[in-house]
Scaffold this active site. Structure first.
Site, PDB file in Angstrom:
ATOM      1  N   SER A 138      29.706  -1.856 -18.702  1.00 34.06           N
ATOM      2  CA  SER A 138      28.486  -1.322 -18.103  1.00 34.06           C
ATOM      3  C   SER A 138      28.120   0.008 -18.773  1.00 34.06           C
ATOM      4  O   SER A 138      27.952   0.054 -19.982  1.00 34.06           O
ATOM      5  CB  SER A 138      28.672  -1.207 -16.586  1.00 34.06           C
ATOM      6  OG  SER A 138      27.449  -1.039 -15.923  1.00 34.06           O
ATOM      7  N   ASP A 181      25.633 -12.420 -14.231  1.00 31.26           N
ATOM      8  CA  ASP A 181      25.474 -10.979 -14.003  1.00 31.26           C
ATOM      9  C   ASP A 181      24.044 -10.688 -13.540  1.00 31.26           C
ATOM     10  O   ASP A 181      23.087 -10.844 -14.293  1.00 31.26           O
ATOM     11  CB  ASP A 181      25.790 -10.226 -15.293  1.00 31.26           C
ATOM     12  CG  ASP A 181      25.948  -8.725 -15.092  1.00 31.26           C
ATOM     13  OD1 ASP A 181      25.429  -8.203 -14.091  1.00 31.26           O
ATOM     14  OD2 ASP A 181      26.588  -8.084 -15.938  1.00 31.26           O
ATOM     15  N   HIS A 210      28.713  -9.150 -12.615  1.00 28.59           N
ATOM     16  CA  HIS A 210      28.873  -7.854 -13.275  1.00 28.59           C
ATOM     17  C   HIS A 210      30.320  -7.374 -13.225  1.00 28.59           C
ATOM     18  O   HIS A 210      30.756  -6.641 -14.110  1.00 28.59           O
ATOM     19  CB  HIS A 210      27.939  -6.832 -12.631  1.00 28.59           C
ATOM     20  CG  HIS A 210      27.773  -5.587 -13.444  1.00 28.59           C
ATOM     21  ND1 HIS A 210      27.265  -5.599 -14.730  1.00 28.59           N
ATOM     22  CD2 HIS A 210      28.063  -4.283 -13.165  1.00 28.59           C
ATOM     23  CE1 HIS A 210      27.234  -4.364 -15.200  1.00 28.59           C
ATOM     24  NE2 HIS A 210      27.722  -3.555 -14.286  1.00 28.59           N
TER      25      HIS A 210
END
Length: 273
Positions: A98, A223, A251
């Site tokens: 991320s 995701d 995610h």
């Protein structure tokens, strides 16, 4: 395990943990989360495979410096580079997820001298309207001192970060809700400073054509937070990058499908160790 330490680098303090021996691997965590999240799955697998693995708390995450006045992506890239230099044994194999993936690819671009190879998990090179709206909402909740009911916050976190394949299993969904509820992501002033980064993120895809280090990009098929098309765009921008898609993963895919993520990381790092 050599335990928690603190390094004074780039004008701030960075708390880090170190385990194992061998080529240096540095793992970079995403928004609002401490480095110890890697300890659930990735750190043990890498240590077992013969690596020296360092996890750390990005600026904004206590006990590292909170830097509540705000900071930039460049600051976080410089923190990571300075930590690698502090550790010795570089250049390092670096992986991030991320926001940590964004830092990793920016590090590979700006400081290729400290990066042997880079793996980006659930990454992105540009913002989308949905990303911007969610991030603005998270900042507004903090700024207006609004606290969501704990059960509802856990449910929203699960919905945004886990695969429907996981949530369709009632027992698995309940287990995840319990885990998220037991260790909620608290928005502190430092985390709020991290959230402020998302309002200033530029489209960096064209810049990534300048990345010269070997690169692996991992997307997660389910995701919702950072859809896999964004990760694929990063892979397509980096010359020679390898792209892998992990199925039945949201995610939090590195926690949800750890065996597959670990397999991909170990295979990639073994080629460049």
């Amino acid at each position: 395990m050599r335990g928690p330490k603190t390094a004074r680098v780039n004008g701030i303090e960075i708390a880090y943990d170190e385990a194992g021996d061998g080529p240096l691997v540095v793992l970079v965590m995403g928004t609002g989360s401490p480095g110890r999240v890697w300890h659930a799955h990735q750190q043990p697998a890498l240590v077992k495979a013969g690596y020296r693995v360092v996890t750390f708390d990005n600026r904004g995450i206590v006990p590292s410096s909170e830097c509540v006045e705000g900071f930039t992506h460049d600051d976080m890239v410089a923190d990571t580079a300075a930590l690698i230099e502090h550790l010795g044994g570089g250049p390092a194999l670096v992986a991030g997820t991320s926001l940590g993936a964004r830092i990793t690819q920016e590090l590979a671009l700006a400081r290729p001298d400290v990066v042997k190879a880079a793996a980006m998990i659930a990454t992105y090179g540009r913002n989308t309207p949905l990303q911007q709206a969610i991030s603005a909402g998270e900042r507004a909740l903090y700024d207006n001192k609004i606290t969501l009911p704990a059960d509802y916050e856990a449910a929203i976190t699960a919905h945004l970060n886990l695969s429907p394949h996981t949530l369709d299993d009632d027992r698995a969904a309940k287990d995840w809700l319990d885990v998220i509820g037991f260790s909620p992501q608290t928005v502190t002033a430092g985390v709020r400073a991290q959230l402020g980064l998302h309002d200033r993120e530029a489209d960096r895809l064209s810049a990534y054509r300048g990345i010269s280090r070997p690169a692996l990009v991992i997307g997660f098929a389910d995701d919702r937070t950072l859809p896999p098309k964004l990760a694929r765009e990063v892979a397509e921008a980096i010359p020679g990058a390898r792209y892998e898609l992990v199925e039945k993963a949201g995610h939090f895919g590195y926690l949800e499908q750890p065996a597959e993520v670990n397999r991909l990381l170990l295979d990639f790092f073994a080629t460049h160790r």
